[in-house]
Design an enzyme around this catalytic site. Structure first.
Site, PDB file in Angstrom:
ATOM      1  N   LYS A   1     -10.509   2.808  26.037  1.00 14.23           N
ATOM      2  CA  LYS A   1      -9.201   2.330  25.212  1.00 14.23           C
ATOM      3  C   LYS A   1      -9.518   2.930  23.631  1.00 14.23           C
ATOM      4  O   LYS A   1     -10.223   1.469  23.126  1.00 14.23           O
ATOM      5  CB  LYS A   1      -9.450   1.236  25.512  1.00 14.23           C
ATOM      6  CG  LYS A   1      -7.572   0.807  24.882  1.00 14.23           C
ATOM      7  CD  LYS A   1      -6.749  -0.845  25.413  1.00 14.23           C
ATOM      8  CE  LYS A   1      -7.250  -1.759  24.942  1.00 14.23           C
ATOM      9  NZ  LYS A   1      -7.713  -2.509  24.241  1.00 14.23           N
TER      10      LYS A   1
ATOM     11  N   GLU B   1       0.983  -4.271  22.856  1.00 11.29           N
ATOM     12  CA  GLU B   1       0.763  -5.600  22.564  1.00 11.29           C
ATOM     13  C   GLU B   1       1.605  -6.183  20.999  1.00 11.29           C
ATOM     14  O   GLU B   1       1.425  -5.718  20.046  1.00 11.29           O
ATOM     15  CB  GLU B   1      -0.559  -6.088  21.829  1.00 11.29           C
ATOM     16  CG  GLU B   1      -1.275  -7.851  22.067  1.00 11.29           C
ATOM     17  CD  GLU B   1      -3.076  -7.277  21.883  1.00 11.29           C
ATOM     18  OE1 GLU B   1      -3.648  -8.640  21.235  1.00 11.29           O
ATOM     19  OE2 GLU B   1      -3.405  -6.664  21.922  1.00 11.29           O
TER      20      GLU B   1
ATOM     21  N   ASP C   1     -13.049  -5.495  24.038  1.00  9.07           N
ATOM     22  CA  ASP C   1     -13.539  -6.451  23.714  1.00  9.07           C
ATOM     23  C   ASP C   1     -13.160  -7.622  23.040  1.00  9.07           C
ATOM     24  O   ASP C   1     -14.386  -8.516  22.292  1.00  9.07           O
ATOM     25  CB  ASP C   1     -13.973  -5.331  22.155  1.00  9.07           C
ATOM     26  CG  ASP C   1     -12.743  -5.567  21.841  1.00  9.07           C
ATOM     27  OD1 ASP C   1     -11.399  -6.188  22.527  1.00  9.07           O
ATOM     28  OD2 ASP C   1     -12.116  -4.895  20.424  1.00  9.07           O
ATOM     29  N   SER C   2     -12.339  -8.043  23.669  1.00  9.85           N
ATOM     30  CA  SER C   2     -11.958  -9.701  23.544  1.00  9.85           C
ATOM     31  C   SER C   2     -13.228 -10.483  24.551  1.00  9.85           C
ATOM     32  O   SER C   2     -13.502 -11.385  24.370  1.00  9.85           O
ATOM     33  CB  SER C   2     -10.152  -9.957  24.320  1.00  9.85           C
ATOM     34  OG  SER C   2     -10.871  -9.102  25.991  1.00  9.85           O
TER      35      SER C   2
END
Length: 270
Positions: free
Chosen positions: A109, A178, A41-42
Protein backbone atom coordinates in the site's frame (compact mmCIF):
# COMPACT_ATOMS: atom_id res chain seq x y z
CA UNK A 1 -8.33 -14.33 -1.41
CA UNK A 2 -6.42 -12.65 -4.21
CA UNK A 3 -6.39 -9.39 -6.17
CA UNK A 4 -8.90 -10.51 -8.78
CA UNK A 5 -11.37 -11.81 -6.19
CA UNK A 6 -11.16 -8.52 -4.31
CA UNK A 7 -11.83 -6.52 -7.45
CA UNK A 8 -14.89 -8.65 -8.22
CA UNK A 9 -16.33 -7.90 -4.77
CA UNK A 10 -16.93 -4.26 -5.73
CA UNK A 11 -20.63 -3.47 -5.62
CA UNK A 12 -21.48 -7.03 -4.57
CA UNK A 13 -19.96 -7.76 -1.17
CA UNK A 14 -18.36 -5.40 1.33
CA UNK A 15 -14.62 -5.90 1.86
CA UNK A 16 -13.40 -6.16 5.46
CA UNK A 17 -9.82 -5.23 6.28
CA UNK A 18 -8.08 -4.91 9.65
CA UNK A 19 -4.54 -4.18 10.70
CA UNK A 20 -2.44 -6.82 12.42
CA UNK A 21 1.17 -6.64 13.48
CA UNK A 22 2.07 -10.08 14.87
CA UNK A 23 1.40 -13.78 14.40
CA UNK A 24 -1.26 -14.27 17.12
CA UNK A 25 -3.30 -11.28 15.91
CA UNK A 26 -3.04 -12.45 12.31
CA UNK A 27 -4.28 -15.90 13.25
CA UNK A 28 -7.32 -14.42 15.03
CA UNK A 29 -8.08 -12.17 12.05
CA UNK A 30 -7.87 -15.13 9.70
CA UNK A 31 -10.10 -17.28 11.90
CA UNK A 32 -12.64 -14.43 12.04
CA UNK A 33 -12.95 -14.51 8.26
CA UNK A 34 -11.36 -11.10 7.66
CA UNK A 35 -10.82 -10.55 3.91
CA UNK A 36 -7.57 -8.57 4.04
CA UNK A 37 -4.91 -8.14 6.72
CA UNK A 38 -3.04 -4.85 6.54
CA UNK A 39 0.35 -4.67 8.21
CA UNK A 40 0.13 -0.93 8.60
CA UNK A 41 2.84 1.54 9.41
CA UNK A 42 0.42 2.40 12.21
CA UNK A 43 2.66 -0.20 13.82
CA UNK A 44 4.65 2.85 14.89
CA UNK A 45 2.13 4.51 17.19
CA UNK A 46 0.21 1.34 18.17
CA UNK A 47 3.03 -1.09 18.92
CA UNK A 48 6.44 0.59 18.88
CA UNK A 49 5.57 3.63 20.96
CA UNK A 50 6.30 6.26 18.32
CA UNK A 51 4.27 9.47 18.23
CA UNK A 52 3.23 8.83 14.62
CA UNK A 53 4.05 6.67 11.59
CA UNK A 54 6.95 8.72 10.25
CA UNK A 55 9.81 7.03 12.24
CA UNK A 56 8.82 3.51 11.11
CA UNK A 57 11.57 1.81 9.10
CA UNK A 58 11.65 -0.85 6.40
CA UNK A 59 13.46 -3.18 8.79
CA UNK A 60 10.69 -2.88 11.38
CA UNK A 61 7.97 -3.38 8.80
CA UNK A 62 9.65 -6.44 7.30
CA UNK A 63 9.89 -8.13 10.72
CA UNK A 64 6.18 -7.62 11.36
CA UNK A 65 5.04 -8.60 7.87
CA UNK A 66 6.97 -11.86 8.22
CA UNK A 67 5.39 -12.46 11.64
CA UNK A 68 1.88 -11.88 10.27
CA UNK A 69 2.60 -14.28 7.41
CA UNK A 70 3.66 -16.98 9.88
CA UNK A 71 0.48 -16.45 11.88
CA UNK A 72 -1.84 -16.53 8.86
CA UNK A 73 0.03 -18.17 5.97
CA UNK A 74 -3.07 -18.41 3.79
CA UNK A 75 -4.34 -14.84 4.37
CA UNK A 76 -4.23 -11.97 1.87
CA UNK A 77 -1.65 -9.61 3.37
CA UNK A 78 -1.01 -6.00 2.36
CA UNK A 79 2.15 -4.27 3.60
CA UNK A 80 2.40 -0.53 4.10
CA UNK A 81 5.37 1.13 2.41
CA UNK A 82 6.81 3.28 5.23
CA UNK A 83 7.92 6.91 4.99
CA UNK A 84 10.75 7.50 2.49
CA UNK A 85 10.77 3.87 1.35
CA UNK A 86 9.25 4.87 -2.01
CA UNK A 87 9.32 8.66 -2.29
CA UNK A 88 13.00 9.08 -3.22
CA UNK A 89 13.12 7.09 -6.48
CA UNK A 90 11.20 4.55 -8.52
CA UNK A 91 14.13 2.15 -8.36
CA UNK A 92 14.26 2.28 -4.56
CA UNK A 93 10.51 1.83 -4.36
CA UNK A 94 10.58 -1.31 -6.52
CA UNK A 95 13.45 -2.73 -4.48
CA UNK A 96 11.70 -2.10 -1.16
CA UNK A 97 8.31 -3.32 -2.35
CA UNK A 98 9.94 -6.50 -3.60
CA UNK A 99 11.33 -7.14 -0.13
CA UNK A 100 7.79 -7.21 1.26
CA UNK A 101 6.67 -9.83 -1.24
CA UNK A 102 9.74 -11.93 -0.43
CA UNK A 103 8.75 -12.14 3.27
CA UNK A 104 5.13 -12.99 2.56
CA UNK A 105 3.08 -9.93 1.59
CA UNK A 106 0.67 -10.28 -1.33
CA UNK A 107 0.61 -6.57 -2.10
CA UNK A 108 1.87 -3.19 -0.90
CA UNK A 109 0.00 0.00 0.00
CA UNK A 110 1.28 3.41 -0.99
CA UNK A 111 0.10 6.75 0.37
CA UNK A 112 -0.29 9.58 -2.11
CA UNK A 113 -2.35 10.74 -5.06
CA UNK A 114 -1.92 11.39 -8.76
CA UNK A 115 1.71 12.41 -8.31
CA UNK A 116 2.56 8.76 -7.61
CA UNK A 117 0.82 7.39 -10.70
CA UNK A 118 4.03 6.60 -12.59
CA UNK A 119 5.45 4.83 -9.54
CA UNK A 120 2.32 2.70 -9.14
CA UNK A 121 2.51 1.68 -12.79
CA UNK A 122 6.17 0.69 -12.48
CA UNK A 123 5.45 -1.43 -9.39
CA UNK A 124 2.54 -3.18 -11.10
CA UNK A 125 4.66 -3.81 -14.20
CA UNK A 126 7.27 -5.33 -11.89
CA UNK A 127 4.71 -7.85 -10.64
CA UNK A 128 3.89 -6.07 -7.38
CA UNK A 129 0.16 -5.49 -6.71
CA UNK A 130 -0.53 -2.00 -5.34
CA UNK A 131 -3.28 -0.66 -3.09
CA UNK A 132 -3.54 3.12 -3.23
CA UNK A 133 -4.26 5.42 -0.28
CA UNK A 134 -5.64 8.94 -0.63
CA UNK A 135 -7.41 11.48 1.54
CA UNK A 136 -5.69 11.92 4.88
CA UNK A 137 -2.30 10.30 4.35
CA UNK A 138 -0.51 10.16 7.74
CA UNK A 139 2.99 10.16 6.22
CA UNK A 140 2.23 13.63 4.83
CA UNK A 141 0.66 14.96 8.02
CA UNK A 142 3.25 17.74 8.28
CA UNK A 143 2.16 19.04 4.88
CA UNK A 144 -1.51 18.97 5.89
CA UNK A 145 -0.81 20.75 9.17
CA UNK A 146 -2.50 18.03 11.21
CA UNK A 147 -4.99 15.19 10.93
CA UNK A 148 -7.75 16.94 9.01
CA UNK A 149 -10.79 15.67 7.13
CA UNK A 150 -10.25 15.83 3.36
CA UNK A 151 -12.57 16.74 0.49
CA UNK A 152 -14.17 19.79 2.06
CA UNK A 153 -13.10 22.24 -0.66
CA UNK A 154 -13.84 21.98 -4.37
CA UNK A 155 -10.12 22.07 -5.16
CA UNK A 156 -9.41 19.17 -2.80
CA UNK A 157 -12.44 17.24 -4.05
CA UNK A 158 -11.21 17.53 -7.64
CA UNK A 159 -7.71 16.45 -6.61
CA UNK A 160 -9.05 13.36 -4.85
CA UNK A 161 -11.19 12.40 -7.85
CA UNK A 162 -8.27 12.88 -10.25
CA UNK A 163 -6.02 10.88 -7.96
CA UNK A 164 -8.43 7.96 -7.68
CA UNK A 165 -8.83 7.79 -11.46
CA UNK A 166 -5.08 8.07 -12.00
CA UNK A 167 -4.32 5.28 -9.52
CA UNK A 168 -6.92 3.08 -11.22
CA UNK A 169 -5.49 3.89 -14.66
CA UNK A 170 -1.97 3.04 -13.50
CA UNK A 171 -3.01 -0.39 -12.23
CA UNK A 172 -3.87 -0.11 -8.53
CA UNK A 173 -6.30 -2.87 -7.54
CA UNK A 174 -7.97 -0.94 -4.69
CA UNK A 175 -7.81 2.43 -2.94
CA UNK A 176 -8.02 3.30 0.75
CA UNK A 177 -9.97 6.50 1.41
CA UNK A 178 -9.04 7.97 4.79
CA UNK A 179 -10.97 10.78 6.47
CA UNK A 180 -12.73 11.84 3.28
CA UNK A 181 -16.13 13.50 3.62
CA UNK A 182 -18.87 10.96 2.89
CA UNK A 183 -20.25 12.69 -0.20
CA UNK A 184 -16.85 12.80 -1.90
CA UNK A 185 -16.02 9.23 -0.88
CA UNK A 186 -19.29 8.12 -2.49
CA UNK A 187 -18.49 10.06 -5.64
CA UNK A 188 -15.02 8.51 -5.84
CA UNK A 189 -16.40 5.02 -5.26
CA UNK A 190 -18.88 5.46 -8.10
CA UNK A 191 -16.27 6.94 -10.45
CA UNK A 192 -13.77 4.06 -10.39
CA UNK A 193 -14.10 0.37 -11.23
CA UNK A 194 -11.78 -0.79 -8.45
CA UNK A 195 -12.84 -1.17 -4.80
CA UNK A 196 -12.56 1.66 -2.30
CA UNK A 197 -11.92 0.81 1.33
CA UNK A 198 -12.88 3.51 3.77
CA UNK A 199 -11.64 4.55 7.18
CA UNK A 200 -13.52 7.55 8.50
CA UNK A 201 -14.98 8.08 5.02
CA UNK A 202 -18.63 7.24 5.52
CA UNK A 203 -21.04 4.51 4.50
CA UNK A 204 -20.65 4.21 0.76
CA UNK A 205 -17.17 2.78 0.21
CA UNK A 206 -16.82 -0.78 -1.09
CA UNK A 207 -15.25 -1.88 2.20
CA UNK A 208 -14.02 -0.73 5.58
CA UNK A 209 -10.77 -0.94 7.50
CA UNK A 210 -10.11 -0.33 11.19
CA UNK A 211 -6.98 -0.42 13.29
CA UNK A 212 -6.69 -3.47 15.56
CA UNK A 213 -6.06 -1.47 18.72
CA UNK A 214 -8.97 0.90 18.05
CA UNK A 215 -11.68 -1.66 17.35
CA UNK A 216 -10.60 -3.89 20.25
CA UNK A 217 -10.29 -1.05 22.76
CA UNK A 218 -6.62 -1.54 23.55
CA UNK A 219 -5.79 2.16 23.81
CA UNK A 220 -7.85 3.92 26.50
CA UNK A 221 -6.35 7.31 25.61
CA UNK A 222 -7.44 7.32 21.96
CA UNK A 223 -11.02 7.06 20.73
CA UNK A 224 -11.37 8.44 17.18
CA UNK A 225 -14.89 9.47 16.19
CA UNK A 226 -14.78 7.45 12.98
CA UNK A 227 -13.92 4.18 14.72
CA UNK A 228 -16.07 1.83 16.77
CA UNK A 229 -14.90 -0.04 19.86
CA UNK A 230 -16.17 -3.61 19.52
CA UNK A 231 -14.50 -4.72 22.75
CA UNK A 232 -12.72 -3.18 25.73
CA UNK A 233 -9.68 -5.43 25.90
CA UNK A 234 -7.65 -2.89 27.83
CA UNK A 235 -9.95 -3.41 30.83
CA UNK A 236 -10.06 -7.19 30.33
CA UNK A 237 -6.27 -7.44 30.24
CA UNK A 238 -5.84 -4.97 33.10
CA UNK A 239 -8.16 -6.97 35.36
CA UNK A 240 -6.43 -10.24 34.44
CA UNK A 241 -3.00 -8.82 35.29
CA UNK A 242 -4.28 -7.34 38.55
CA UNK A 243 -5.74 -10.72 39.50
CA UNK A 244 -2.47 -12.48 38.65
CA UNK A 245 -0.54 -9.98 40.77
CA UNK A 246 -2.93 -10.42 43.69
CA UNK A 247 -2.78 -14.22 43.62
CA UNK A 248 1.02 -14.27 43.50
CA UNK A 249 1.32 -11.73 46.33
CA UNK A 250 -1.13 -13.72 48.47
CA UNK A 251 0.42 -17.09 47.70
CA UNK A 252 -2.64 -18.32 45.81
CA UNK A 253 -0.75 -19.05 42.59
CA UNK A 254 0.69 -21.45 41.69
CA UNK A 255 -1.28 -24.26 43.30
CA UNK A 256 -0.58 -27.97 43.28
CA UNK A 257 -2.52 -28.14 40.03
CA UNK A 258 0.08 -25.93 38.35
CA UNK A 259 3.14 -27.71 39.79
CA UNK A 260 5.18 -30.79 38.88
CA UNK A 261 6.44 -33.54 41.16
CA UNK A 262 8.58 -36.59 40.52
CA UNK A 263 5.32 -38.53 40.18
CA UNK A 264 3.78 -36.19 37.61
CA UNK A 265 2.65 -37.86 34.41
CA UNK A 266 2.55 -36.47 30.91
CA UNK A 267 4.21 -33.42 29.41
CA UNK A 268 3.96 -29.68 29.90
CA UNK A 269 0.53 -29.35 28.28
CA UNK A 270 -2.57 -30.33 30.21
Amino acid sequence: MNVEKLKKMKGKEKIVMVTAYDAPSARIARDAGIDVILVGDSLGNNVLGYENTIPVTMEEMLIHVAAVKRGAPDAFIVADMPFLSYQTSVEKAVENAGKFLKVGANAVKIEGGEEFGELVQKLVESGIPVMGHIGLTPQFVNRFGGYRVQGKTEKNREYLLRSARELEKRGAFAIVLELVVEEVAKEITESVSIPTIGIGSGRFCDGQVLVWHDLLGLNPDFAPRFSKKYANLYEVILKALQEFRREVKEGLFPTEEHSFTDKSKGGVSS
